[in-house]
Design an enzyme around this catalytic site. Structure first.
Site, PDB file in Angstrom:
ATOM      1  N   GLY A   1     -13.205  -0.895  -0.720  1.00  0.00           N
ATOM      2  CA  GLY A   1     -12.555  -2.211  -0.653  1.00  0.00           C
ATOM      3  C   GLY A   1     -13.586  -3.317  -0.624  1.00  0.00           C
ATOM      4  O   GLY A   1     -13.418  -4.327   0.056  1.00  0.00           O
ATOM      5  N   ALA A   2     -14.664  -3.117  -1.391  1.00  0.00           N
ATOM      6  CA  ALA A   2     -15.791  -4.065  -1.340  1.00  0.00           C
ATOM      7  C   ALA A   2     -15.633  -5.215  -2.333  1.00  0.00           C
ATOM      8  O   ALA A   2     -16.533  -6.037  -2.473  1.00  0.00           O
ATOM      9  CB  ALA A   2     -17.097  -3.323  -1.594  1.00  0.00           C
TER      10      ALA A   2
ATOM     11  N   ASN B   1     -12.978   0.924   4.484  1.00  0.00           N
ATOM     12  CA  ASN B   1     -12.405  -0.414   4.713  1.00  0.00           C
ATOM     13  C   ASN B   1     -11.180  -0.699   3.856  1.00  0.00           C
ATOM     14  O   ASN B   1     -10.351  -1.524   4.233  1.00  0.00           O
ATOM     15  CB  ASN B   1     -13.495  -1.462   4.442  1.00  0.00           C
ATOM     16  CG  ASN B   1     -12.923  -2.842   4.233  1.00  0.00           C
ATOM     17  OD1 ASN B   1     -12.576  -3.532   5.194  1.00  0.00           O
ATOM     18  ND2 ASN B   1     -12.781  -3.257   2.975  1.00  0.00           N
TER      19      ASN B   1
ATOM     20  N   TYR C   1       1.907   0.008   8.399  1.00  0.00           N
ATOM     21  CA  TYR C   1       0.516  -0.447   8.556  1.00  0.00           C
ATOM     22  C   TYR C   1      -0.029  -0.081   9.946  1.00  0.00           C
ATOM     23  O   TYR C   1      -1.137   0.451  10.070  1.00  0.00           O
ATOM     24  CB  TYR C   1       0.478  -1.958   8.341  1.00  0.00           C
ATOM     25  CG  TYR C   1      -0.888  -2.582   8.402  1.00  0.00           C
ATOM     26  CD1 TYR C   1      -1.798  -2.456   7.355  1.00  0.00           C
ATOM     27  CD2 TYR C   1      -1.281  -3.335   9.514  1.00  0.00           C
ATOM     28  CE1 TYR C   1      -3.045  -3.047   7.419  1.00  0.00           C
ATOM     29  CE2 TYR C   1      -2.522  -3.933   9.586  1.00  0.00           C
ATOM     30  CZ  TYR C   1      -3.408  -3.791   8.533  1.00  0.00           C
ATOM     31  OH  TYR C   1      -4.655  -4.373   8.593  1.00  0.00           O
TER      32      TYR C   1
ATOM     33  N   LYS D   1      -3.152   2.382  10.917  1.00  0.00           N
ATOM     34  CA  LYS D   1      -4.327   1.895  11.640  1.00  0.00           C
ATOM     35  C   LYS D   1      -4.516   2.614  12.982  1.00  0.00           C
ATOM     36  O   LYS D   1      -5.643   2.816  13.428  1.00  0.00           O
ATOM     37  CB  LYS D   1      -4.220   0.380  11.840  1.00  0.00           C
ATOM     38  CG  LYS D   1      -4.284  -0.403  10.523  1.00  0.00           C
ATOM     39  CD  LYS D   1      -5.613  -0.173   9.835  1.00  0.00           C
ATOM     40  CE  LYS D   1      -5.739  -0.889   8.517  1.00  0.00           C
ATOM     41  NZ  LYS D   1      -7.045  -0.680   7.873  1.00  0.00           N
TER      42      LYS D   1
HETATM   43  P1  NAP Z   1      -8.156  -7.803   1.356  1.00  0.00           P
HETATM   44  O1  NAP Z   1      -8.820  -9.104   1.202  1.00  0.00           O
HETATM   45  O2  NAP Z   1      -6.771  -7.635   0.858  1.00  0.00           O
HETATM   46  O3  NAP Z   1      -9.090  -6.682   0.720  1.00  0.00           O
HETATM   47  C1  NAP Z   1      -8.670  -5.352   0.657  1.00  0.00           C
HETATM   48  C2  NAP Z   1      -9.679  -4.567  -0.124  1.00  0.00           C
HETATM   49  O4  NAP Z   1      -9.193  -3.214  -0.220  1.00  0.00           O
HETATM   50  C3  NAP Z   1      -9.872  -5.086  -1.516  1.00  0.00           C
HETATM   51  O5  NAP Z   1     -11.250  -5.078  -1.822  1.00  0.00           O
HETATM   52  C4  NAP Z   1      -9.133  -4.088  -2.388  1.00  0.00           C
HETATM   53  O6  NAP Z   1      -9.796  -3.961  -3.623  1.00  0.00           O
HETATM   54  C5  NAP Z   1      -9.270  -2.815  -1.572  1.00  0.00           C
HETATM   55  N1  NAP Z   1      -8.238  -1.837  -1.886  1.00  0.00           N
HETATM   56  C6  NAP Z   1      -6.902  -1.951  -1.705  1.00  0.00           C
HETATM   57  N2  NAP Z   1      -6.286  -0.858  -2.185  1.00  0.00           N
HETATM   58  C7  NAP Z   1      -7.254  -0.044  -2.681  1.00  0.00           C
HETATM   59  C8  NAP Z   1      -7.246   1.206  -3.331  1.00  0.00           C
HETATM   60  N3  NAP Z   1      -6.104   1.874  -3.581  1.00  0.00           N
HETATM   61  N4  NAP Z   1      -8.430   1.759  -3.705  1.00  0.00           N
HETATM   62  C9  NAP Z   1      -9.588   1.102  -3.465  1.00  0.00           C
HETATM   63  N5  NAP Z   1      -9.658  -0.098  -2.876  1.00  0.00           N
HETATM   64  C10 NAP Z   1      -8.497  -0.664  -2.486  1.00  0.00           C
HETATM   65  O7  NAP Z   1      -8.121  -7.379   2.889  1.00  0.00           O
HETATM   66  P2  NAP Z   1      -9.148  -7.628   4.097  1.00  0.00           P
HETATM   67  O8  NAP Z   1      -8.518  -8.618   4.990  1.00  0.00           O
HETATM   68  O9  NAP Z   1     -10.521  -7.828   3.604  1.00  0.00           O
HETATM   69  O10 NAP Z   1      -8.998  -6.220   4.809  1.00  0.00           O
HETATM   70  C11 NAP Z   1      -9.980  -5.207   4.754  1.00  0.00           C
HETATM   71  C12 NAP Z   1      -9.625  -4.156   5.775  1.00  0.00           C
HETATM   72  O11 NAP Z   1      -9.562  -4.761   7.071  1.00  0.00           O
HETATM   73  C13 NAP Z   1      -8.253  -3.514   5.556  1.00  0.00           C
HETATM   74  O12 NAP Z   1      -8.295  -2.149   5.874  1.00  0.00           O
HETATM   75  C14 NAP Z   1      -7.365  -4.261   6.526  1.00  0.00           C
HETATM   76  O13 NAP Z   1      -6.261  -3.500   6.897  1.00  0.00           O
HETATM   77  C15 NAP Z   1      -8.324  -4.478   7.673  1.00  0.00           C
HETATM   78  N6  NAP Z   1      -7.943  -5.573   8.554  1.00  0.00           N
HETATM   79  C16 NAP Z   1      -7.860  -6.850   8.119  1.00  0.00           C
HETATM   80  C17 NAP Z   1      -7.484  -7.860   8.993  1.00  0.00           C
HETATM   81  C18 NAP Z   1      -7.370  -9.299   8.601  1.00  0.00           C
HETATM   82  O14 NAP Z   1      -6.916 -10.114   9.421  1.00  0.00           O
HETATM   83  N7  NAP Z   1      -7.773  -9.683   7.395  1.00  0.00           N
HETATM   84  C19 NAP Z   1      -7.187  -7.528  10.329  1.00  0.00           C
HETATM   85  C20 NAP Z   1      -7.282  -6.215  10.741  1.00  0.00           C
HETATM   86  C21 NAP Z   1      -7.673  -5.236   9.856  1.00  0.00           C
HETATM   87  P3  NAP Z   1      -9.107  -3.747  -5.064  1.00  0.00           P
HETATM   88  O15 NAP Z   1      -7.832  -4.524  -5.064  1.00  0.00           O
HETATM   89  O16 NAP Z   1     -10.160  -4.253  -5.997  1.00  0.00           O
HETATM   90  O17 NAP Z   1      -8.912  -2.277  -5.158  1.00  0.00           O
END
Ligand code: NAP
Length: 262
Positions: A21-22, A103, A168, A172
């Site tokens: 998810g980079a 991630n 979700y 988690k």
């Molecule tokens: P984001 O901006 O939506 O990014 C998610 C990333 O995951 C994207 O790079 C996406 O890349 C990748 N991804 C999604 N489905 C995928 C798949 N099937 N295969 C490979 N890559 C995949 O979300 P974020 O906020 O950065 O979140 C990152 C992590 O932190 C997640 O696990 C999320 O649950 C966790 N988190 C976030 C928050 C928050 O407030 N933002 C809070 C708690 C936890 P592609 O679309 O290019 O595949």
């Protein structure tokens, strides 16, 4: 073990890392931060154009200090075939993966009564099964290497639960169980397994929240602000470092005080 002088706190010089998810958000920030600390970073996600941008960003950022390199790998963590081929490709390219950051994650929100089976399955497959399968695909060489850092990105929601997010939150919370069980299995081989549980972080994932949802979230944060992707990346880089060598099976809350748990 390398020395633990202050300057080495997050020194990852020569280490090989893989971040899923980079392509944006927290994963992008983790890839940048690990590279800044000196690691060579494999960036994986589905969107190859965005990955290429992050690779270019890393190359520009590290050019000045001569630290980490970066390379992109198209990966869908919801596909076991994709996981197998990317694990193979990364190992062929870099010889090993020492730091794995699971991630990649998605949300498909909805109230329990109305949640479609497909939305349950998609979230569990991507967020939890994907992390399990990728870790398994990379574990044998990591065990042989007798040094490793596995860092799973969980969520405050996995600790507290959240209405409208049973899928979700289950994924988690599952990641925390995965983290602690694995930590016990691999500790004897010098591998630590930890989770980072972010609170409300400003990324593309949370950009979809409306004003009312945002205000409700803010009201729960003692520090009174959203977190940044860099604040999560710093915690990840710490757990990846030699300085964190005696920490395993831990869930590091980075949430502004939203949840203060044990
Ligand atoms: P984001 O901006 O939506 O990014 C998610 C990333 O995951 C994207 O790079 C996406 O890349 C990748 N991804 C999604 N489905 C995928 C798949 N099937 N295969 C490979 N890559 C995949 O979300 P974020 O906020 O950065 O979140 C990152 C992590 O932190 C997640 O696990 C999320 O649950 C966790 N988190 C976030 C928050 C928050 O407030 N933002 C809070 C708690 C936890 P592609 O679309 O290019 O595949």
């Amino acid at each position: 073990m390398r020395g633990l002088e202050e300057k080495d706190m997050a020194n990852l010089q020569g280490r090989i890392a893989l971040v899923t998810g980079a392509s944006q958000g927290i994963g992008r920030a983790c890839a940048l931060e690990l590279a800044r600390a000196g690691a060579t970073v494999a960036l994986a996600a589905r969107n190859e154009a965005k990955l290429a941008e992050v690779v270019a960003e890393i190359e520009a950022a590290v050019k000045h200090n001569g630290s980490g390199q970066a390379a992109a790998f198209a990966l869908d963590v919801a596909s076991q075939d994709s996981i197998k081929s990317v694990a193979k490709a990364v190992l062929e390219r870099f010889g090993k993966v020492e730091i794995l950051v699971n991630n990649a994650g998605i949300t498909r929100d909805g109230l329990m009564m109305a949640m479609k089976r497909a939305d349950w399955d998609d979230v569990l497959e991507t967020n939890l099964t994907g992390a399990f399968l990728l870790t398994q695909a990379l574990l044998r060489p990591m065990l042989k290497n007798r040094w490793g850092r596995i860092i799973n990105i969980s969520s405050v929601v996995g600790r507290t639960g959240q209405a409208g997010q049973v899928n979700y939150a289950a994924s988690k919370a599952g990641m925390i169980g995965l983290t602690r069980s694995m930590a016990r299995e691999v500790a004897s081989r010098g591998i630590t397994v930890n989770a980072v549980a972010p609170g409300y972080i400003e990324t593309p994932m949370t950009a979809v929240l409306d004003e009312k949802q945002r205000a409700a979230m803010m009201a729960q944060i003692p520090l009174g602000r959203a977190g940044s992707d860099l604040e999560i990346a710093k915690a990840v880089a710490f757990l990846a470092s030699d300085a964190a060598g005696y920490i395993t099976g831990h869930v590091l809350d980075v949430n502004g005080g939203m949840f203060m748990g044990g």
